[in-house]
Design an enzyme around this catalytic site. Structure first.
Site, PDB file in Angstrom:
ATOM      1  CG  HIS A 185     -62.697  -1.356 -26.403  1.00 54.29           C
ATOM      2  ND1 HIS A 185     -61.614  -2.129 -26.121  1.00 54.29           N
ATOM      3  CD2 HIS A 185     -63.472  -2.091 -27.228  1.00 54.29           C
ATOM      4  CE1 HIS A 185     -61.720  -3.278 -26.760  1.00 54.29           C
ATOM      5  NE2 HIS A 185     -62.845  -3.285 -27.430  1.00 54.29           N
ATOM      6  CB  CYS A 483     -56.311  -7.620 -12.224  1.00 48.09           C
ATOM      7  SG  CYS A 483     -56.937  -9.058 -13.103  1.00 48.09           S
TER       8      CYS A 483
HETATM    9  C1  PEP Z   1     -61.349  -8.880 -16.402  1.00 47.07           C
HETATM   10  O1  PEP Z   1     -62.065  -9.607 -17.093  1.00 47.07           O
HETATM   11  O2  PEP Z   1     -61.746  -8.272 -15.379  1.00 47.07           O
HETATM   12  C2  PEP Z   1     -59.941  -8.651 -16.779  1.00 47.07           C
HETATM   13  C3  PEP Z   1     -59.121  -7.998 -15.985  1.00 47.07           C
HETATM   14  O3  PEP Z   1     -59.532  -9.102 -17.989  1.00 47.07           O
HETATM   15  P1  PEP Z   1     -59.933  -8.382 -19.385  1.00 47.07           P
HETATM   16  O4  PEP Z   1     -60.626  -7.088 -19.057  1.00 47.07           O
HETATM   17  O5  PEP Z   1     -58.659  -8.217 -20.114  1.00 47.07           O
HETATM   18  O6  PEP Z   1     -60.841  -9.404 -19.981  1.00 47.07           O
END
Ligand code: PEP
Ligand code: MG
Length: 552
Positions: A185, A483
């Protein structure tokens, strides 16, 4: 004498300033002290609550949007006359001020929790009021983000999402934490706010309050009591960086014009202006669960439609990829809860929740389709936590059935990367979530700071899975984006472009650095960097090999 602490640089940039520790909640001593004057004790308790109210009102005035509303509501609760009279009653019965305040707030908290719904959501605010009032009454430091009245470097064991709701980049110059990995986080939040950050720094808590530290969130160093020369060097580096970033503009591309679409990761409409200001070519990940993290009941379709429409309209026709609810494991949602599981990250989360609550996905897809119609735009939609081509096919059918023509999935589970060719046959695009893909590839909890080295996005095994996915995208001629946090590492971005990744989506403040890095190199250099990183034996060797090619 200055000394240098080492950690993981997770949010680029540098800053120098006095260290301030995150305050921990106070604890009431076991034995209650005797009370001589019950009236005076009651006055002290009520005055403390009023002081907390005033503090929260000031914070609300300095914040904006939802954070300001939450703080203003919390301030009103602290000064509620019914609360004051309950505190007075307890004090009159002989309870010391701190105990009276704590007990009255605990009973209010129990009432709100039992009431459920919106009221239950406010229970955590009462705990915060109680912590602050008790700290004041016992003469202990205020819990939470310190407010020394001047800019500072925030030092903490780790930061919880609640600690950071009102974190202000104007006063928090940098963040240093003992725990946390590249996908924690703290890392995600720091990048979102554009605050330089070093996590996984084992000696972080040895820095005394007030000591000046020079933090470099790019190379992961914290210089304690830097010399004048070191401060000057840090300032020079910061100025050079600012000039380099200001020079890179426009859509993402290499120096020889190979396009790599640069997109923003956002949590809701409030983040849209920052994405636009940072020159995002669109939204690559709208984490819809962030809109509803504090909700006890499922948000109605009409409400969802309005928020999605706000994002789509705000982006003015640019590409927007909306991820369906990713509830479970590190993102628990009260209204989409399931039986307690021994291993939530390996359990019913993301798309898997559809088996338990099918209406959730239908409501969301319908709301998004209506929002797209309302705004005359094409929303792209994708599902998290997809493991097989069959799941991808089922999701794409559901989305298209609701009138959403562009359906994709996230590649977050190694199984999906290994079958990327078959997954692509079912969908229009994929987006690689490297945070979860790391966690599942290395069997390493993404929230476990001690496992940060395994979660390093430069791990060659992770790069292999990304390469397989990108290759399948090239074969099918469909977009393969990234992403996860990996997309925001400027050097790794070159490797990803070289592997054939077509878009990179990240927190808006990271866009400038990635744009500038791409503009400095040719596609051939990216490809050579990718080849060198893929065949390296360790993350450090992969970084070094890619750097050598990029700087050649
Ligand atoms: C990931 O897992 O890389 C992602 C982009 O989703 P989150 O971080 O929201 O799980
Ligand atoms: Mg994920």
């Amino acid at each position: 004498m200055s000394k240098t602490l080492h950690g993981l640089g997770v949010s680029a940039g540098s800053a120098t300033g006095p260290a301030r520790r995150l305050g921990t909640p106070p604890t009431l001593p076991g034995a209650e002290p005797p009370v001589a004057d019950t009236g005076a004790e009651a006055d002290r308790a009520v005055a403390a609550l009023e002081q907390v109210g005033e503090f929260l009102r000031d914070r609300a005035a300095a914040a904006s949007g939802q954070a300001a509303d939450i703080l203003a509501a919390e301030a009103m609760m602290a000064c509620d006359p019914a609360l004051a009279s309950q505190v007075r009653g307890l004090a009159a019965a002989g309870r010391p001020a701190a105990w009276a305040a704590s007990e009255a707030l605990a009973s209010y908290r129990a009432m709100l929790t039992a009431a459920g719904g919106y009221l239950a959501e406010r229970a955590a605010d009462l705990a915060d009021i109680a912590d602050r009032a008790v700290a004041l009454l016992l003469g202990q430091p205020m819990p939470g983000i310190p407010a020394p009245g001047h800019p500072f470097v925030l030092v903490a064991a780790d930061l919880a999402p609640a600690d950071t709701a009102t974190l202000d980049p104007a006063t928090v110059l940098a963040i240093v934490t003992e725990r946390g990995g590249p996908t924690s986080h703290t890392a995600i939040l720091a990048k979102t706010l554009g605050i330089p950050a070093v996590v996984s720094c084992p000696a972080a808590l040895t820095v005394a309050d007030g000591t000046v530290v020079a933090v470099d969130g790019t190379d992961g160093t914290v210089v304690v009591e830097p010399t004048a020369g070191q401060v000057e060097q840090a300032a020079r580096r910061a100025a050079e960086r600012a000039a380099r970033l200001a020079a890179a503009r426009g859509p993402g591309r290499t120096s020889d014009g190979h396009p790599v679409t640069l997109l923003a990761n956002i949590g809701g409409p409030a983040d849209v202006p920052a994405a636009i200001a940072a020159g995002a070519e669109g939204i690559g990940l709208l984490r819809t669960e962030f809109l509803f993290l504090d909700r006890h009941d499922e948000p109605a379709g009409a409400e969802q439609r309005a928020v999605y429409a706000e994002v789509l309209a705000g982006m003015g026709g640019r590409k927007v990829v909306v991820r369906t609810l990713d509830a479970g494991a590190d993102k628990p949602l009260a209204f989409a809860s399931q039986q307690a599981e021994p291993n939530p990250a390996l359990g019913i989360r993301g798309l898997r929740l559809d088996g338990l609550h099918p209406a959730l996905l239908d409501t969301q897809l319908e709301a998004l389709a209506l929002a797209a119609k309302d705004t005359g735009t094409d929303a792209w939609v994708m599902a998290p936590m997809v493991s097989t081509p069959a799941e991808a096919a089922a999701f794409a059918d559901r989305a298209r059935g609701h009138g959403l023509p562009v359906a994709g999935v996230m590649i977050e589970v190694p199984a999906a990367a290994l079958c990327a060719g078959q997954v692509f046959e079912q969908v229009d695009f994929v987006s690689i979530g490297t945070n979860d893909l790391s966690q599942y590839t290395f069997a390493a909890d993404r929230q476990a700071g001690a496992l940060a080295p395994l979660l390093d996005p430069w791990q060659p095994a992770l790069l292999q899975l990304i390469a397989m996915t990108a290759a399948a995208g090239r074969t099918t001629g469909k977009p393969a984006g990234v992403c996860g946090e990996a997309a925001s590492d400027p050097l790794l971005a070159l490797v990803l472009a070289g592997l054939g990744i077509t878009s990179l989506s990240m927190a808006p403040p990271a866009l400038a650095e990635v744009r500038a890095a791409l503009a400095d190199v040719t596609l051939a250099q990216c490809q050579a960097a990718a080849k060198a990183a893929l065949t390296a034996a360790t993350p450090a060797a992969a970084r070094a090999a890619a750097r050598a090619v990029a700087e050649a």
